[in-house]
Design a protein around this motif. Sequence first.
Motif, mmCIF file in Angstrom:
data_model
loop_
_atom_site.group_PDB
_atom_site.id
_atom_site.type_symbol
_atom_site.label_atom_id
_atom_site.label_comp_id
_atom_site.label_asym_id
_atom_site.label_seq_id
_atom_site.Cartn_x
_atom_site.Cartn_y
_atom_site.Cartn_z
ATOM 1 N N GLU A 168 20.246 15.244 -24.057
ATOM 2 C CA GLU A 168 19.369 16.235 -23.428
ATOM 3 C C GLU A 168 18.043 15.603 -23.022
ATOM 4 O OE1 GLU A 168 17.277 20.575 -24.495
ATOM 5 O OE2 GLU A 168 18.532 19.533 -25.963
ATOM 6 N N GLN A 169 17.491 14.794 -23.913
ATOM 7 C CA GLN A 169 16.212 14.144 -23.620
ATOM 8 C C GLN A 169 16.351 13.164 -22.465
ATOM 9 O OE1 GLN A 169 14.278 11.133 -26.363
ATOM 10 N NE2 GLN A 169 13.032 12.943 -26.811
ATOM 11 N N ALA A 170 17.460 12.407 -22.433
ATOM 12 C CA ALA A 170 17.677 11.439 -21.364
ATOM 13 C C ALA A 170 17.771 12.123 -20.008
ATOM 14 C CB ALA A 170 18.948 10.634 -21.642
ATOM 15 N N TRP A 174 15.019 11.229 -17.209
ATOM 16 C CA TRP A 174 15.400 10.251 -16.202
ATOM 17 C C TRP A 174 16.303 10.783 -15.102
ATOM 18 C CZ3 TRP A 174 16.645 7.538 -21.266
ATOM 19 C CH2 TRP A 174 15.457 7.049 -21.837
ATOM 20 N N MET A 175 16.673 12.052 -15.202
ATOM 21 C CA MET A 175 17.427 12.673 -14.117
ATOM 22 C C MET A 175 16.625 13.813 -13.489
ATOM 23 S SD MET A 175 20.332 10.970 -13.938
ATOM 24 C CE MET A 175 21.512 11.995 -13.060
ATOM 25 N N ASN A 176 16.108 14.716 -14.320
ATOM 26 C CA ASN A 176 15.399 15.887 -13.804
ATOM 27 C C ASN A 176 13.964 15.573 -13.403
ATOM 28 O OD1 ASN A 176 17.745 17.242 -14.418
ATOM 29 N ND2 ASN A 176 16.955 18.173 -16.303
ATOM 30 N N ASN A 177 13.272 14.816 -14.235
ATOM 31 C CA ASN A 177 11.857 14.533 -13.979
ATOM 32 C C ASN A 177 11.607 13.039 -13.934
ATOM 33 O OD1 ASN A 177 10.896 17.309 -14.062
ATOM 34 N ND2 ASN A 177 11.385 17.236 -16.241
ATOM 35 N N ALA A 179 10.599 9.282 -13.065
ATOM 36 C CA ALA A 179 9.432 8.641 -12.455
ATOM 37 C C ALA A 179 9.887 7.737 -11.319
ATOM 38 C CB ALA A 179 8.691 7.830 -13.514
ATOM 39 N N PRO A 180 9.003 7.401 -10.380
ATOM 40 C CA PRO A 180 9.363 6.428 -9.338
ATOM 41 C C PRO A 180 9.853 5.130 -9.968
ATOM 42 C CG PRO A 180 7.262 7.463 -8.826
ATOM 43 C CD PRO A 180 7.621 7.898 -10.216
ATOM 44 N N GLY A 181 10.919 4.585 -9.414
ATOM 45 C CA GLY A 181 11.481 3.355 -9.944
ATOM 46 C C GLY A 181 12.543 3.548 -11.001
ATOM 47 N N VAL A 182 12.871 4.800 -11.302
ATOM 48 C CA VAL A 182 13.950 5.105 -12.242
ATOM 49 C C VAL A 182 15.101 5.711 -11.445
ATOM 50 C CG1 VAL A 182 14.665 6.407 -14.277
ATOM 51 C CG2 VAL A 182 12.343 5.477 -14.136
ATOM 52 N N GLU A 183 16.260 5.032 -11.487
ATOM 53 C CA GLU A 183 17.393 5.444 -10.666
ATOM 54 C C GLU A 183 18.355 6.385 -11.373
ATOM 55 O OE1 GLU A 183 18.568 1.965 -7.722
ATOM 56 O OE2 GLU A 183 18.803 1.368 -9.815
ATOM 57 N N GLY A 184 18.211 6.540 -12.675
ATOM 58 C CA GLY A 184 19.149 7.377 -13.407
ATOM 59 C C GLY A 184 19.279 6.919 -14.840
#
Length: 301
Positions: A168-170, A174-177, A179-184
């Motif tokens: 849930e935290q992941a 890293w999916m819903n919110n 940051a720039p530079g995070v692909e998933g």
Amino acid sequence: MVSDDVPVRPPVPVVRPVAAAVVPAERWPAGGATQYTAKLDGWRAVGAVLEDHRAVLLSREGGRLESHFPDVVEALAALPVGTVVDGELCAIVEDEHGSRVDFGALARRRGRDRRRWPSVVFALFDALSITGRDLRRMPLEERLEVLAGLLPAPPSVLQLVPATTSREQAIERWMNNRAPGVEGIVARGLTTLYVPPRTRWVKVRTTDTLDAVVVAVSGPVGRPAYAMVRLPDGTEARTSQIPSPHRIPLGRATADRLGPPLTGGWHPLTAPVVAEVQLGTTRHRTLRYVRLRPDLTPPPR
């Protein structure tokens, strides 16, 4: 001089995540716990410390990267002889919103003017060996304990990749919110070994992209407007119009590789390059050019 202190010598085959549509459950695979890490937008690399603390830094395909990342090499050299680590080289840029990962800025590390080089971190997610010990057949959970013990105190260009065991935290981070530079997200079972290609890591991306081989370009020399690419299944297709910010980097990469023009204004490349493309979901199979991948080399045909 070769010694038993260095049990794993690069280049080494790396475990490559396979694409998935859904983030795996927390007890995956085979009931073991799962670790979720941010899929950072950088260059995959393996760092190693050989005899006499001589550090090497290689791309996932074995290309030498030391000259572009001397600060990372210096930090690696301080680790114990025999250390081999796997991670992602990421450029860090500052803007009005703070620090962020910027894939495009990595290309500036190839330039001669070091004043334009962005700051980088080597975000580590695995340890393959330490002095005298090959760790690849140890469970990931134990390898991560070794990795955490190797890293110097912050601040350092060597850092652990952001991680959690909470699905849930992941997803929220890293999916819903993201940051720039995070692909998933990359999901890995904590009981799994480092044995490619049998070891299965899963990646879930916010956008579905492919690495394709650019075999020809069309448009002004130095600023191509279209690219003809060979997809992983061997078929070739034309991209839609390349966005303006990406034309000059592609033009520079292909300037000395242009063959005689063909019918329709296409210039075949005498030596192909790799680009990231996004495959459309319509029946016309449209391709969107995303960016150049200077860290990758085309696979042999």
